[in-house]
Design a protein around this motif. Structure first.
Motif, short mmCIF file in Angstrom:
data_model
loop_
_atom_site.label_atom_id
_atom_site.label_comp_id
_atom_site.label_asym_id
_atom_site.label_seq_id
_atom_site.Cartn_x
_atom_site.Cartn_y
_atom_site.Cartn_z
N TYR A 162 -3.82 23.32 2.00
CA TYR A 162 -4.39 22.61 3.07
C TYR A 162 -3.25 20.96 4.27
CZ TYR A 162 -6.41 17.85 3.52
OH TYR A 162 -6.76 16.62 4.22
N ASP B 265 8.11 5.01 6.11
CA ASP B 265 8.67 5.46 4.95
C ASP B 265 8.33 6.85 4.35
OD1 ASP B 265 5.86 5.66 5.10
OD2 ASP B 265 5.30 5.05 2.95
N GLN B 266 7.78 8.03 5.10
CA GLN B 266 7.52 9.23 5.07
C GLN B 266 8.55 9.54 5.03
OE1 GLN B 266 5.05 9.74 9.06
NE2 GLN B 266 3.87 8.56 8.05
N GLN C 223 -10.11 14.45 1.35
CA GLN C 223 -8.71 15.40 1.07
C GLN C 223 -8.35 15.10 -0.51
OE1 GLN C 223 -5.64 13.98 3.28
NE2 GLN C 223 -4.33 13.38 1.31
N VAL C 224 -9.38 13.88 -1.65
CA VAL C 224 -8.78 13.41 -3.24
C VAL C 224 -9.57 14.35 -3.15
CG1 VAL C 224 -9.01 11.77 -4.52
CG2 VAL C 224 -9.03 11.15 -2.21
N ASN D 215 -0.29 7.87 0.25
CA ASN D 215 -1.67 8.04 -0.51
C ASN D 215 -1.45 9.44 -0.43
OD1 ASN D 215 -3.28 5.27 -0.08
ND2 ASN D 215 -2.51 5.54 1.71
N THR E 109 1.08 -1.30 0.13
CA THR E 109 0.20 0.10 0.08
C THR E 109 1.07 1.02 0.25
OG1 THR E 109 -0.32 -0.03 2.08
CG2 THR E 109 -2.07 -1.27 0.56
N ALA E 110 1.80 1.45 0.01
CA ALA E 110 3.39 2.42 0.56
C ALA E 110 3.38 2.07 -1.27
CB ALA E 110 4.10 2.59 1.51
N PHE F 1 7.57 9.06 10.45
CA PHE F 1 7.87 7.50 10.75
C PHE F 1 7.28 6.58 9.68
CE2 PHE F 1 4.11 4.71 11.46
CZ PHE F 1 3.46 5.73 10.65
N GLU G 177 -1.73 11.54 -3.80
CA GLU G 177 -3.27 12.27 -4.45
C GLU G 177 -3.08 13.34 -4.26
OE1 GLU G 177 -5.19 11.38 -0.97
OE2 GLU G 177 -5.54 9.14 -0.89
N PHE H 253 -2.50 15.70 8.31
CA PHE H 253 -1.21 14.27 8.68
C PHE H 253 -2.05 13.60 8.32
CE2 PHE H 253 -0.24 18.58 10.73
CZ PHE H 253 1.36 18.81 10.42
N GLY H 254 -2.71 12.55 7.78
CA GLY H 254 -3.18 11.04 7.70
C GLY H 254 -3.82 10.16 8.91
N SER H 255 -3.56 9.39 8.56
CA SER H 255 -4.57 8.53 9.93
C SER H 255 -4.04 8.16 10.77
CB SER H 255 -5.99 7.57 9.06
OG SER H 255 -4.49 6.42 8.70
N VAL H 256 -2.95 7.95 11.47
CA VAL H 256 -1.79 7.37 12.58
C VAL H 256 -1.19 9.11 13.33
CG1 VAL H 256 -0.38 5.58 13.53
CG2 VAL H 256 -1.14 5.56 10.66
#
Ligand code: U2F
Length: 463
Positions: free
Chosen positions: A282, A381-382, A342-343, A361, A142-143, A379, A365, A285-288
């Motif tokens: 915009y 792959d960021q 977001q998309v 993602n 997924t990355a 953290f 996007e 910081f994502g979902s985590v």
């Protein structure tokens, strides 16, 4: 007859954290439509009940994709400490037994053995289970392709660097890997460099085994497109039996609702439409990740000082300080929302920059939206994604010093919104955006790769 079985059963093993299971379900739903012509296909989607509840809240019309709950490994009554790694570790301790058990149940209920196993790429053990049954294994990474390649090269990286080469502080570049001249050792996640001294030995072990097992997969699926990083994609093809670039998912998996529907409950798009072209920043910081309070405060102060309108998808608590300011959106020219579509936001012409943690993602996007990035990675792959954005593609900047300070953000906003540098970033990301669209247009590389996937899924077991 290549189609001896009129009914097929495909199992899917999801990783139930962050934004892993959502894209996997999007893929499965698209696949379920594409393979329906070859006969009846039943999909059993195995994830935890928590994850399935979020994902399957709006699944009308997708009856052939049925959720099955696997044990999440949480002891009854256990209170979480707040460390995000804790639930992951508990879950990994329960795997693969939890999956094996429910796979048996799904086969019994649906009255047919599985024909193929699709899984999150993290689950190297899914390869073993598929192998035992003589069915294809199709892991989804997924990355991004670059981080996938690094996981395949973990042993090579460790051999080159040794276990004690200054690790994450080292600014030496990875010249020994094709396509990695601009990437520094300090851009790599720790698990690639050493198996020692890690927060979670279970996660380290899983990622290492994943790197060793993915080359055995029938095909590895990636949410990406070949031309975003052709050298990396070509290198991956030499390491894997088959690489299928089936992204960007936001363009290719349109049939499928994301975990949170694209509803604009907070009126973000209307609000954006009140602004000039490329004038809004915009923030998400994502979902985590939730940035530490002092960085949130620094970002708020920088936005106020710069006077640039902002749309902020805000996770976490406001913790008192700056709360009044942040909530008083009119004084800050901003809009604070708990969730943004977001998309669609990144495709809106008013958005001129994206302050992001560089989750894959989000990066993709932003490419599809043609929006330059201001990067504050945390953290996994960021950092690698940040460095790729900044030094390989030239479509964004890292916040100065790696953490958000008022001065650092003001400077980054100036570079992206006011300097010629920002104009050049916009031009370069427009090129990537065009390549993304070409990949998914008729005759583009996507249809070839997706058709290959459909062929694998619809072919005879063991053939
Ligand atoms: C993990 O990443 P995250 O889930 O933290 O971040 P992203 O990969 O950027 O994905 C966030 C998704 O949530 C959506 C957004 C992305 O698709 O569009 N979203 C939204 O729709 N609205 C909002 O207000 C906020 C977010 C991990 F931490 C990363 O390191 C990995 O790269 C990534 C992929 O494996 O998973």
């Amino acid at each position: 007859n290549p189609n001896p079985h009129p009914i097929r059963h495909i199992a899917v093993f999801a990783f139930p954290f962050g934004s892993h299971a959502g894209p996997l379900l999007s893929l499965v739903r698209s696949l379920s439509v594409a393979v329906a012509v070859a006969g009846e296909v039943k999909f059993s989607f195995l994830s935890t009940s928590r994850s399935n509840k979020t994902l399957f809240s709006s699944d009308e019309g997708f009856d052939n994709v049925r959720p099955y709950d696997v044990d999440d490994g949480w002891p009854e009554g256990h209170a979480l400490s707040g460390n995000p790694v804790e639930p992951v570790e508990m879950f990994l301790r329960a795997a693969p037994g939890n999956f094996r058990k429910i796979l048996g149940k799904a086969e019994q209920e649906r009255g047919i053995k599985i024909w193929c196993l699709v899984s999150d790429a993290f689950f190297w053990f899914a390869g073993e289970i598929a192998g035992e049954r003589g069915v294809p294994w199709l892991p989804l990474w997924t990355a991004g392709p670059r981080s996938l390649l690094l996981h395949l090269e973990t042993d090579e990286i460790r051999r080159h660097l040794g276990e004690d080469q200054g690790g994450l502080c080292n600014d030496k570049t990875l010249d020994f890997l094709p396509g990695f001249k601009a990437i520094r050792i300090s851009d790599l996640e720790g698990v690639l460099i050493t198996s020692q001294d890690s927060e979670s030995s279970l996660v380290v072990d899983m990622l290492h085994k994943m790197g060793l097992n993915l080359p055995k997969a029938t095909a590895v699926l990636v949410n990406s497109f070949h031309k975003i990083d052709p050298e990396i994609s070509n290198h991956l093809k030499t390491k894997l039996k088959k690489l299928l670039n089936i992204g960007p998912f936001t363009l290719t998996m349109k049939l499928s609702p994301q975990p949170k529907p694209f509803l604009d409950e907070n009126g973000c798009l209307d609000w954006l439409s009140e602004h000039e072209t490329a004038s809004v920043v915009y923030v998400s910081f994502g979902s985590v990740v939730t940035p530490p309070p002092h960085e949130i405060a620094a970002l708020a102060e920088a936005l106020e000082e710069a006077g640039i309108p902002f749309l902020w998808s805000f996770r976490g608590k406001l913790e008192g300080f700056r709360e009044e300011k942040l909530c008083n959106i009119s004084s800050l020219k901003g809009k604070l929302v708990p969730w943004a579509p977001q998309v669609e936001v990144l495709k809106h012409s008013s958005v001129g920059a994206f302050v992001t943690h560089c989750g894959w993602n989000s990066v993709l996007e932003s490419v599809v939206g043609g929006v330059p990035l201001i990067c504050r990675p945390f953290f996994a792959d960021q950092r690698l994604n940040m460095r790729t954005v900044e030094a390989v593609w030239g479509v964004g900047v890292e916040v100065d010093g790696g953490v958000m300070t008022k001065e650092g953000i003001v400077e980054a906003l100036r570079r992206v919104f006011l300097d010629n540098e920002g104009k050049e970033m916009r031009e370069r990301i427009a090129v990537l955006k065009k390549l993304a669209h070409e990949a998914v247009d008729a005759g583009g590389s996507y249809s070839e790769d997706f058709n290959d996937l459909v062929k694998i899924v619809t072919q005879s077991v063991g053939s």
